[in-house]
Design a protein around this motif. Structure first.
Motif: not given
Length: 210
Positions: A87, A90, A93, A107, A110
């Motif tokens: 979390q 993310q 971002a 990316q 993640v």
């Protein structure tokens, strides 16, 4: 263990010990089962063996359940920690105007965090399956415990196996004796019915002559 009886007295011949004659082997096994049945000194040994084996098995089952619970707790904590980490990643971002290299690194982070989460969740499910899963001969933990007990106390495991085989042969002998008795009674009734019918036929002929 009583002096008059030992686990060697319950050594059951295997298929490999057979004579090649199925009927002779069956008769021999039934006779052995009968001998086990009538040998009163076997009873204390069987009871003691079953009690000792079940107690040892229950102890190992409890050990393995405790181990599985501890591993489950650790994995649950790791899953929770990894979820929080995912979390956090993310939430950071990059914006629409970020450089392609920044977006690629994000990316990759993640994807790596998600893969780690999946591995942890998969291992958690495996631990729960081992702890709660059902095996052909009981729970999976009971099956694992039996294998561990066989390695830890091979003599006790062997005695228990011999005891189970003795019981199986006893049941086989009892069933065979019951079937034999039923056949004998059936043959007796058939024979009695035949005599009655012949007497009736003879009586009818004598009455006709009169």
């Amino acid at each position: 263990m009583p002096a008059a009886f030992s686990s060697d007295s319950l050594k059951i011949p295997t298929v490999a010990d057979g004579s090649g004659d199925p009927q002779a082997d069956a008769d021999r096994l039934l006779d052995q089962a009968h001998q086990i049945e009538i040998q009163e000194s076997a009873a204390p040994f069987i009871a003691t063996t079953a009690e000792a084996y079940n107690a040892a098995l229950a102890e190992i089952v409890e050990e393995k359940q405790d181990q599985a619970n501890q591993i489950e707790d650790r994995l649950e904590n790791m899953v929770e920690t990894q979820g929080a980490r995912l979390q956090q990643i993310q939430s950071q971002a990059p914006g629409m105007l970020a450089m392609p290299g920044v977006k690629a690194r994000y990316q990759a982070q993640v994807a790596q965090a998600q893969a780690t989460m999946q591995r942890l969740q998969s291992r958690l499910e495996m631990v729960r399956e081992i702890r709660d899963g059902i095996h052909v001969q009981g729970t999976r933990i009971e099956n694992m415990a039996a294998l561990k007990l066989e390695h830890r106390e091979p003599q006790l495991s062997d005695d228990f196996t011999q005891m189970q085989e003795a019981r199986r042969l006893h049941e086989l002998h009892t069933r065979a004796e019951r079937e034999k008795k039923d056949r004998t009674e059936h043959q007796g009734l058939s024979h009695s019915g035949g005599l009655t019918q012949r007497k009736s036929t003879t009586g009818d002929r004598d009455a006709g002559r009169a």
